[in-house]
Scaffold this active site. Structure first.
Site, short mmCIF file in Angstrom:
data_model
loop_
_atom_site.label_atom_id
_atom_site.label_comp_id
_atom_site.label_asym_id
_atom_site.label_seq_id
_atom_site.Cartn_x
_atom_site.Cartn_y
_atom_site.Cartn_z
N ASP A 30 -6.61 -11.51 -22.66
CA ASP A 30 -6.93 -10.38 -21.78
C ASP A 30 -8.17 -9.70 -22.32
O ASP A 30 -8.38 -9.66 -23.54
CB ASP A 30 -5.76 -9.39 -21.71
CG ASP A 30 -5.80 -8.57 -20.43
OD1 ASP A 30 -5.03 -8.85 -19.50
OD2 ASP A 30 -6.65 -7.64 -20.35
N GLU A 151 2.81 -17.54 -7.34
CA GLU A 151 3.94 -16.94 -8.03
C GLU A 151 4.75 -16.11 -7.04
O GLU A 151 4.18 -15.42 -6.20
CB GLU A 151 3.39 -16.04 -9.15
CG GLU A 151 4.45 -15.50 -10.05
CD GLU A 151 5.44 -16.56 -10.47
OE1 GLU A 151 5.06 -17.49 -11.18
OE2 GLU A 151 6.61 -16.48 -10.05
N LEU A 153 7.42 -14.08 -8.14
CA LEU A 153 8.29 -13.16 -8.88
C LEU A 153 8.16 -11.73 -8.38
O LEU A 153 7.13 -11.31 -7.88
CB LEU A 153 8.02 -13.24 -10.37
CG LEU A 153 6.61 -12.99 -10.91
CD1 LEU A 153 6.36 -11.51 -11.12
CD2 LEU A 153 6.46 -13.74 -12.23
N ALA A 252 16.85 -1.14 5.76
CA ALA A 252 15.97 -0.14 6.37
C ALA A 252 15.74 0.99 5.37
O ALA A 252 16.58 1.27 4.52
CB ALA A 252 16.61 0.40 7.64
N CYS A 260 1.73 -5.53 -4.11
CA CYS A 260 1.64 -6.85 -3.49
C CYS A 260 1.63 -6.80 -1.97
O CYS A 260 0.64 -7.19 -1.35
CB CYS A 260 2.78 -7.72 -3.98
SG CYS A 260 2.73 -7.92 -5.76
N LYS A 320 9.99 0.91 -6.02
CA LYS A 320 11.33 0.33 -5.89
C LYS A 320 12.04 0.50 -7.23
O LYS A 320 11.39 0.88 -8.21
CB LYS A 320 11.25 -1.14 -5.46
CG LYS A 320 10.60 -2.03 -6.50
CD LYS A 320 10.74 -3.47 -6.10
CE LYS A 320 10.46 -4.38 -7.27
NZ LYS A 320 10.69 -5.76 -6.98
N ARG A 327 2.28 2.09 -7.66
CA ARG A 327 1.15 1.74 -6.78
C ARG A 327 1.65 1.61 -5.33
O ARG A 327 2.62 0.92 -5.08
CB ARG A 327 0.49 0.45 -7.27
CG ARG A 327 -0.27 0.68 -8.58
CD ARG A 327 -0.83 -0.60 -9.12
NE ARG A 327 0.21 -1.53 -9.54
CZ ARG A 327 -0.02 -2.74 -10.03
NH1 ARG A 327 -1.26 -3.16 -10.16
NH2 ARG A 327 0.96 -3.53 -10.39
C1 UGA Z 1 6.87 -9.08 -3.79
C2 UGA Z 1 7.59 -10.36 -3.39
O1 UGA Z 1 8.97 -10.08 -3.14
C3 UGA Z 1 7.47 -11.42 -4.48
O2 UGA Z 1 8.09 -12.63 -4.06
C4 UGA Z 1 6.00 -11.66 -4.78
O3 UGA Z 1 5.82 -12.60 -5.83
C5 UGA Z 1 5.34 -10.36 -5.17
O4 UGA Z 1 5.51 -9.40 -4.09
C6 UGA Z 1 3.88 -10.63 -5.42
O5 UGA Z 1 3.18 -11.07 -4.50
O6 UGA Z 1 3.43 -10.47 -6.54
P1 UGA Z 1 7.45 -6.95 -5.33
O7 UGA Z 1 6.21 -6.32 -4.77
O8 UGA Z 1 7.68 -6.90 -6.79
O9 UGA Z 1 7.50 -8.51 -4.91
O10 UGA Z 1 8.66 -6.20 -4.66
P2 UGA Z 1 9.80 -6.49 -3.58
O11 UGA Z 1 11.11 -6.55 -4.26
O12 UGA Z 1 9.45 -7.61 -2.72
O13 UGA Z 1 9.76 -5.12 -2.75
C7 UGA Z 1 8.57 -4.72 -2.05
C8 UGA Z 1 8.80 -3.44 -1.31
O14 UGA Z 1 9.66 -3.65 -0.19
C9 UGA Z 1 9.45 -2.31 -2.11
O15 UGA Z 1 8.78 -1.10 -1.86
C10 UGA Z 1 10.88 -2.26 -1.59
O16 UGA Z 1 11.43 -0.98 -1.70
C11 UGA Z 1 10.66 -2.66 -0.14
N1 UGA Z 1 11.87 -3.24 0.49
C12 UGA Z 1 12.38 -4.41 0.05
C13 UGA Z 1 12.47 -2.59 1.56
O17 UGA Z 1 12.02 -1.51 1.99
N2 UGA Z 1 13.57 -3.16 2.16
C14 UGA Z 1 14.08 -4.33 1.74
O18 UGA Z 1 15.09 -4.79 2.33
C15 UGA Z 1 13.49 -4.97 0.66
#
Ligand code: UGA
Length: 430
Positions: A30, A151, A153, A252, A260, A320, A327
């Protein structure tokens, strides 16, 4: 295998510690010297369950080390993962200058065959540009291959998602690259999807956009549920048990945030447009995500009448649970709006308060959920941390001035809350 990770952010660091855990010899690079200093002491610069343990394990076993030198990294790895940031530009497109910089340095310094893998989230066709950049700067004609390995994750469960993925996707141009990619992941038991580079890139775009679309879809349905006297939680359950739909990402709430989804959606819209297709579907997904936040504030206004001078307690700031990442968190928009309207805010989050203090230095941060509640006119729940689901609700009610709860993540049941004496509003629940 000797592996180098360039860019030790969320994706890079997780990839590095997990590949070292799987027995590879990993060097993480890095350009942030302070970050490298921390990592060398076995300290993770990000909050991610399980990451620091694997970091220490790798360092103790001697399979994981850190450097700020790309040259040193290039020398080490047979496979080189590029995991640098691709932040959004004004027009929504991704800024790929860090990828170009790294590719150029690798090409200039490599002395023997390398497999160069893009793992950063990038617009489709970046793999081709990566290859051209390396060719242009590879003056000595050293052999190399390029691959894409998106990825999937999630923050908060990154280690588990990496070690037990639903699938591994690789985009390659020949068998040599495929063989090496299979070797890297041989200890992981998951379907292995081999495509060309562009398809692998689109799988990443299309997966994130589809998940965001599911969230906006259920949020749109939630608005109709409220008006029709239905309960979106029951509706989502009834839908989700159909395997073709699936029950995940149908919660919801106040919508998606994070580094992301918002960024990736904009990038997919932009690249599709550049390629000649207007992704209006995804524009609507972003629009609903904004509408639902505004709708949430309308609920607060309806219950409190005038926001000005009211004391509002906020639980949850991260985008979350299980992360300190704020962010694009919905909480930022909501707090900004409430402050504009003259609210006095006290807030608590198990992990994200230090980061939030940089954006809102003047709100009253508390050490635990109950301390936010003294004399509060309303309590808003913005992140569904497990800790909040187990609150002593009798105590909550007694501390508040008026027992109003607006729950942006539907963590409680309306009937039970009303029985306990709360004026309770969730999202999409009649
Ligand atoms: C997301 C994807 O889920 C990953 O598969 C991906 O690798 C990642 O982006 C990326 O591109 O790096 P992440 O941003 O860590 O992962 O978070 P998520 O768990 O997907 O949640 C995203 C947002 O959706 C959060 O704000 C969460 O609160 C919201 N969410 C999620 C809802 O409002 N309702 C849901 O049912 C699920």
């Amino acid at each position: 295998m000797k592996i180098t990770i360039i860019g030790s952010g969320y994706v890079g660091l997780t990839t590095g510690v997990c590949l070292s855990h799987l027995g590879h010899q990993v060097v993480c690079v890095d350009n942030d010297v302070e970050k490298i200093k921390l990592l060398k002491q076995g300290i993770s610069p990000i909050y991610e369950p399980g990451l620091e343990e694997l970091l220490k394990e790798g360092m103790e076993k001697g399979t994981l080390s850190f450097t700020d030198s790309i040259e040193e990294g290039t020398k080490h790895g047979l496979a080189i993962f590029i995991c640098v940031g691709t932040p959004p530009r004004e027009d929504g497109s991704a800024d790929l200058s860090s990828i170009e910089f790294v590719a150029t340095r690798v090409a200039e310094t490599m002395e023997e065959y390398k497999l160069i893998i893009e793992k950063s989230t990038v617009p489709v066709q970046t793999g081709l540009k990566l290859k051209t950049t390396i060719e242009l700067n590879n003056k000595r004609g050293i052999e190399f291959d390029v691959a894409s390995n998106p990825e999937f994750l999630r923050e908060g469960s990154a280690i588990k998602d990496f070690l037990y993925p639903d699938r591994i996707v690789i985009g390659v141009e020949n068998e040599r690259a495929e063989k090496l990619m299979r070797e890297i992941y041989e200890k992981i038991d998951a379907p292995f999807i081999v495509t060309n580079i562009q398809s692998a890139e689109i799988i990443k775009h299309a997966s994130n956009s589809f998940l965001a679309m599911k969230i906006s879809y259920i949020n749109a349905v939630s608005m109709v549920c409220e008006k029709a006297g239905a309960d979106v939680k029951e509706v989502a359950r009834g839908m989700g048990l159909d395997h073709r739909i699936g029950k995940e990402f149908l919660n919801a709430g106040i919508g998606f945030g994070g580094f992301c989804f918002p960024k990736d959606l904009k990038a997919f819209i932009k690249i599709s447009e550049d390629l000649g297709y207007h992704m209006n579907l995804l524009r609507e997904v972003l629009k609903i995500n904004q509408e639902i936040r505004e709708y949430f504030i309308t609920k607060v206004r309806d219950l409190l009448w005038n926001i000005k001078g009211k004391k509002i307690a906020i639980l949850g700031l991260s985008f979350k649970p299980n992360t300190d990442d704020i962010r694009e968190a919905p909480s930022i928009y909501i707090i900004k709006q409430l402050l504009k309207e003259g609210a006095n805010i006290s807030a608590y989050d198990p992990a994200a308060m230090e980061k939030m203090k940089k954006i809102f230095p003047d709100i009253d941060y508390k050490e635990n959920p109950y301390d936010t509640l003294g004399d509060a006119n309303a309590l808003l729940i913005l992140t569904e941390w497990e800790e909040f689901k187990n609150l002593d609700l009798e105590r909550v009610k007694n501390l508040m001035k008026t027992p109003i709860i607006v729950d942006g993540r539907n963590i409680f049941e309306p009937d039970e809350m009303e029985k306990l004496g709360f004026i309770y509003r969730g999202i999409g629940r009649a």
